[in-house]
Design an enzyme around this catalytic site. Structure first.
Site, PDB file in Angstrom:
ATOM      1  CD  GLN A 289      -2.714  -1.250   2.509  1.00 42.37           C
ATOM      2  OE1 GLN A 289      -2.442  -0.569   3.496  1.00 42.37           O
ATOM      3  NE2 GLN A 289      -3.712  -2.131   2.520  1.00 42.37           N
TER       4      GLN A 289
ATOM      5  CG  HIS B 256      -3.162  -0.443   7.775  1.00 44.31           C
ATOM      6  ND1 HIS B 256      -3.845  -0.932   8.859  1.00 44.31           N
ATOM      7  CD2 HIS B 256      -3.681  -1.088   6.697  1.00 44.31           C
ATOM      8  CE1 HIS B 256      -4.730  -1.834   8.453  1.00 44.31           C
ATOM      9  NE2 HIS B 256      -4.642  -1.936   7.130  1.00 44.31           N
TER      10      HIS B 256
ATOM     11  CD  GLU C 264     -14.913   3.930  13.452  1.00 44.69           C
ATOM     12  OE1 GLU C 264     -15.038   3.028  14.301  1.00 44.69           O
ATOM     13  OE2 GLU C 264     -14.240   4.973  13.665  1.00 44.69           O
TER      14      GLU C 264
ATOM     15  CE1 TYR D 125      -9.564  -7.617   6.605  1.00 46.73           C
ATOM     16  CE2 TYR D 125      -7.633  -7.165   7.956  1.00 46.73           C
ATOM     17  CZ  TYR D 125      -8.625  -6.736   7.091  1.00 46.73           C
ATOM     18  OH  TYR D 125      -8.675  -5.412   6.727  1.00 46.73           O
TER      19      TYR D 125
END
Length: 373
Positions: free
Chosen positions: A83, A148, A242, A263
């Site tokens: 990522q 992340h 959220e 997960y």
């Protein structure tokens, strides 16, 4: 030519930039530019040009007619993988005089050995180069992780810069401790200094840059156009995405409070709600994987003014939320037949909504209604 006239002329939808696709529900998307490798962020310059980042580590200028410039020279080293990569870009509030840009990216830690973290740099745009480049913030501590990063930037009305920082996946419990930047939103001055009125300034053992904590992976951030308050959204694990009103000194709960689960096993993580911790404005269960956040102030879209727009990667949709003050009153999922991962959303200075699609051949799209709504 006056700036307003220039923008209205160069950014009005036309067939010049690319093909127009008509979708269900009375929408058209026009391809402004294509051939971008996992584009991550879009920004507008005062002269009508755009900036776009590509996650592998490229930043380009896009002409109003969709022509892509070459990658800008002068970017610092980017850790591209998983990522990680080049993330957000924003012109400085005084760009017209300073020519300064700010961007976030996955940066190798000084000394190497595989560690990396989210960093923010700034530099001056000089033709097709970035000059006078300096790193003004580094997430601490650095880790050997490709997950992340967060990476969204947002200017506050007072000229301070908000930076969203992920929990790096492996260190989620750090989001509840204040001696690190994992799972935090930070607020810094334009030169990287700590604002004297940050909520944790002077608190022993706390990083003074912290604005809020208890976040997982925030990839959307925008200031409410009327209140000036920061809104963010973040990825939950399985479920529990959220949308948050992100106030100074607020603990948003992760991983003590979440509607998501582990997960594979889907075992519970913490509690759904914990007294004293900030509750989200809305949740998505199952996850939509939100990315990009914008408030609609334009009159271009009948009935949309005041709405919140959220891109969805997993759900492959544009999500429109209606508001009554700070309360979410409704949700509408659009462009699902486009079948594209929506990475970023921006309202242009011309009032049109622009989208980035996250793909090896990603595009800049412009959204227009084909019928009155």
């Amino acid at each position: 030519m006056a700036l307003a006239t220039l923008l209205a002329t160069t950014l009005t939808p036309s067939a010049q930039a690319g093909p127009v696709q008509t979708l269900a529900g009375g929408w058209q998307v026009e391809t402004i530019a294509s051939g971008l490798e996992h584009p991550w962020s879009l920004a507008f310059l005062p002269d009508g040009r755009m900036l776009v980042t590509e996650r592998p580590g490229r930043m380009r200028i896009v002409q109003p007619d969709g022509r892509l410039g070459p990658p800008l020279a002068g970017l610092p080293a980017v850790v591209a993988g998983g990522q990680g990569g080049l993330f957000d870009v924003l012109p400085s509030p005084d760009f017209a005089s300073s020519r300064r840009l700010y961007w976030s990216y996955a940066a190798p830690a000084p000394g190497g050995r595989g560690a990396n973290s989210t960093a923010v740099a700034r530099g001056r745009l000089d033709g097709e180069r970035l000059v006078e480049v300096e790193v003004i913030f580094r997430q601490q501590p650095a880790l050997d992780s490709r997950l992340h990063f967060g990476g969204r930037l947002a200017w506050a009305g007072d000229g301070r810069l908000f930076v969203t920082l992920g929990d790096r996946f492996w260190r989620r419990d750090d989001a509840q401790t204040l001696d690190n930047h994992h799972g935090k939103v930070v607020r810094i001055e334009a030169d990287g200094r700590v604002p004297a009125d940050n909520p944790l300034v002077g608190r022993a053992g706390a990083r003074p840059e912290i604005w809020s904590w208890g976040h997982r992976n925030v990839q959307g951030a925008a200031l409410h156009p009327l209140t000036g308050q920061l809104w963010t959204h973040e990825h939950g694990p399985q479920g529990g995405d959220e949308l948050n009103l992100t106030r100074a000194g607020a603990n948003h709960g992760w991983p003590r409070a979440t509607w998501g689960c582990e997960y594979v096993t889907c075992f519970r993580i913490g509690e759904k709600s914990v007294a004293g911790l900030a509750e989200p404005q809305t949740r998505w269960v199952p996850s939509i994987a939100p990315s990009g956040l914008a408030f609609v102030t334009s009159e271009r879209y009948p009935g949309w003014k005041g709405s919140v727009l959220v891109g969805a990667l997993k759900a492959r949709a544009l999500v429109r939320l209606t508001l009554d003050g700070e309360r979410i009153t409704g949700e509408e999922r659009l462009l699902t037949d486009l079948e594209e991962r929506i990475r970023d959303i921006r309202q242009g200075p011309d009032g049109w909504i622009y989208l980035l699609t996250d793909a090896p051949e990603g595009r800049i799209l412009r959204l227009a209604p084909t019928i009155a709504r």
